[in-house]
Design an enzyme around this catalytic site. Sequence first.
Site, short mmCIF file in Angstrom:
data_model
loop_
_atom_site.label_atom_id
_atom_site.label_comp_id
_atom_site.label_asym_id
_atom_site.label_seq_id
_atom_site.Cartn_x
_atom_site.Cartn_y
_atom_site.Cartn_z
N ARG A 83 0.82 -1.21 0.00
CA ARG A 83 0.00 0.00 0.00
C ARG A 83 0.86 1.27 0.00
NH1 ARG A 83 -5.21 -1.27 1.48
NH2 ARG A 83 -5.63 0.72 0.53
N ARG B 161 -2.34 6.77 -0.15
CA ARG B 161 -2.60 6.80 1.29
C ARG B 161 -1.81 7.85 2.06
NH1 ARG B 161 -3.90 1.38 4.16
NH2 ARG B 161 -6.03 2.09 4.20
N ARG C 57 -5.97 12.74 -6.13
CA ARG C 57 -7.22 12.01 -5.94
C ARG C 57 -8.36 12.91 -5.45
NH1 ARG C 57 -8.38 7.30 -4.04
NH2 ARG C 57 -10.38 8.28 -4.24
N ASP D 36 -7.00 -1.94 -7.19
CA ASP D 36 -7.57 -2.49 -5.97
C ASP D 36 -7.98 -3.93 -6.25
OD1 ASP D 36 -8.55 -1.53 -3.12
OD2 ASP D 36 -10.03 -2.96 -3.89
N TYR E 9 -15.58 -10.17 0.83
CA TYR E 9 -16.24 -8.90 0.48
C TYR E 9 -17.57 -9.16 -0.23
CZ TYR E 9 -12.23 -6.14 1.90
OH TYR E 9 -11.26 -5.54 2.66
O1 CP3 Z 1 0.23 0.25 -2.69
C1 CP3 Z 1 -0.95 0.42 -3.00
O2 CP3 Z 1 -1.75 1.10 -2.33
C2 CP3 Z 1 -1.34 -0.20 -4.31
C3 CP3 Z 1 -2.72 -0.24 -4.58
C4 CP3 Z 1 -3.64 -1.03 -3.68
C5 CP3 Z 1 -4.87 -0.51 -3.19
N1 CP3 Z 1 -5.55 -1.54 -2.62
C6 CP3 Z 1 -5.31 0.87 -3.32
C7 CP3 Z 1 -6.37 1.38 -2.43
C8 CP3 Z 1 -3.56 -2.37 -3.31
C9 CP3 Z 1 -2.43 -3.35 -3.53
C10 CP3 Z 1 -4.79 -2.68 -2.66
C11 CP3 Z 1 -5.11 -4.03 -2.20
C12 CP3 Z 1 -6.26 -4.22 -1.34
N2 CP3 Z 1 -7.49 -3.61 -1.37
C13 CP3 Z 1 -6.30 -5.21 -0.34
C14 CP3 Z 1 -5.18 -6.14 -0.02
C15 CP3 Z 1 -4.15 -5.45 0.77
C16 CP3 Z 1 -4.57 -5.18 2.19
O3 CP3 Z 1 -4.55 -4.00 2.57
O4 CP3 Z 1 -4.87 -6.16 2.90
C17 CP3 Z 1 -7.56 -5.13 0.28
C18 CP3 Z 1 -8.04 -5.99 1.43
C19 CP3 Z 1 -8.31 -4.13 -0.40
C20 CP3 Z 1 -9.70 -3.72 -0.15
C21 CP3 Z 1 -9.71 -2.30 0.24
N3 CP3 Z 1 -9.72 -1.28 -0.68
C22 CP3 Z 1 -9.62 -1.74 1.53
C23 CP3 Z 1 -9.60 -2.52 2.83
C24 CP3 Z 1 -9.56 -0.35 1.37
C25 CP3 Z 1 -9.31 0.68 2.44
C26 CP3 Z 1 -10.46 1.53 2.80
C27 CP3 Z 1 -9.92 2.81 3.43
O5 CP3 Z 1 -10.29 3.89 2.95
O6 CP3 Z 1 -9.08 2.72 4.34
C28 CP3 Z 1 -9.64 -0.08 -0.02
C29 CP3 Z 1 -9.59 1.23 -0.68
C30 CP3 Z 1 -8.25 1.57 -1.26
N4 CP3 Z 1 -7.50 0.73 -2.03
C31 CP3 Z 1 -7.59 2.80 -1.13
C32 CP3 Z 1 -6.42 2.69 -1.88
C33 CP3 Z 1 -5.39 3.75 -2.11
C34 CP3 Z 1 -8.11 4.01 -0.37
C35 CP3 Z 1 -9.17 4.64 -1.20
C36 CP3 Z 1 -9.07 6.13 -1.23
O7 CP3 Z 1 -7.94 6.67 -1.25
O8 CP3 Z 1 -10.15 6.73 -1.30
#
Ligand code: CP3
Length: 367
Positions: free
Chosen positions: A45, A49, A58, A94, A169
Amino acid sequence: MAAMTTDNTGTARDDAPRTGGPADSPFVRACRRRPVPHTPVWFMRQAGRSLPEYREIRANVAMLESCRRPDLVTEITLQPVRRHGVDAAILFSDIVVPVAAAGVDLDIVPGTGPVVAEPVRTAADVQRIRPIDRDDVAYVDEAVRMLVRELGDTPLIGFAGAPFTLASYLIEGGPSRTHAKTKALMYGEPELWHALAGRLAEVALAFLRVQIEAGVSAVQLFDSWAGALSEADYRRFVLPHSTAVLAGLADAGVPRIHFGVGTAELLGAMGEAGAEVIGVDWRTPLDVATRRIGPEHAVQGNLDPCVLLAPWPVVEAEVRRILDQGRAAPAHVFNLGHGVLPETDPEVLTRVVALVHELSARPADQD
Ligand code: CP3
C-alpha cells in the site's frame, strides 16, 4: 566467467550473467533466492494513502474511477518510487477492480473499503460473476505498459485478491471483522462456496495474466483475511483455489508472492500453494516463519506498520531486528507486515528504505 558471490545465507555460489533490466533487479533476484547487492525493500500500500501528492491528485476523483484511468494509475504508481527509492513499484489498483469488471455492482467507499450492492448468496449470484479477459480491464493493460516504459530497471509488481478475501467482500457485502456470513456459507453450503471460490480464482488468474502479458515483473496474491481460518478449514476450503491461481501462472516466468495477515498457523500450507515468496505479518518472526515455510521459499516482511508511528530510534531497532531474523531465510524482501497506514509520515518510509539498503549492503567485491 560467472562471478562468485555470497547469498543471504552466506553460502558461496555461482552467479548467473547479469542481464540488466527489472528481471535482474535486487527485488526479482531475492524473490528467486539469488544473490543480491542489498536486501530489496518496498511497502504494501505504498501507492497512495500517506502521500500528500497522492491526496492532491485524488481530490476530485473516486477510487474506482482513478483505477480506470491509465494516466492517473501511472502517476500514482510512480509517486512512491520517486519519493522513497523503493526497489519495486506496485500497480495502483484495488483487489475489487477485476470483480467490478466481471459485472459485480460495487463501490469503494472512502474510510470503509469495498461495498457490494447485492451480496452473493445463491448459485444464480455466482453465475452472474462473468469470466474476464483483457478487454474487460484494458485500462490496466494500458497502465502497466506505460509504467514498464517509465520504470526502466525498477520492477513493477502486479497483484490480485485471493479467492477467500474476495469472497468475503462479496458475501458480507463489505468489510467484516468476523467473516461470519462467509464462514456460514462455507460450512453450510460447501458446494456453493467452492463454486464461488472457483469463479473468483478464474477472475484473479485472468487479471494476473493480463498484467503479466503487459510486462509486470512479479505478482502478489493478497489473501489479507485468510488468517480468520483454522489450518484445517484453510486447507479444505481455500488452499485448492489459491493453488489454482498460482499454478495457473507456473509457466508465466515471473515470481509469485503469497501474502496474508494473521497467518502464523497457515504459513506451511500457504507455502504449498506454489508461490516462490511468502509474505509474513509482524506476529511471526522471520526466522520462525522460515522454519514453518521451509527452505524453498523467500520471505517478505514484516515490520509492524504501527512501528512507523513511533520515534525513529524505535523504528531503527525494529528494522535491524527484522533484517537479522531475515538472515535465517534463504532470501528476504523487506516490507511491512501489512499495508502502510494513512497517517504514516512519508519521511519515515524514505528513511527506512535508506536504512535497509545501508545495513544490508554486501561488499562490492563480492557482487
Ligand atoms: O500500494 C498500493 O496502495 C497499491 C494499490 C492497492 C490498493 N488496494 C489501493 C487502495 C492495493 C495493492 C490494494 C489491495 C487491497 N485492497 C487489499 C489487499 C491489501 C490489504 O490491505 O490487505 C484489500 C483488502 C483491499 C480492499 C480495500 N480497498 C480496503 C480494505 C480499502 C481501504 C479503505 C480505506 O479507505 O481505508 C480499499 C480502498 C483503497 N484501495 C484505497 C487505496 C489507495 C483508499 C481509497 C481512497 O484513497 O479513497
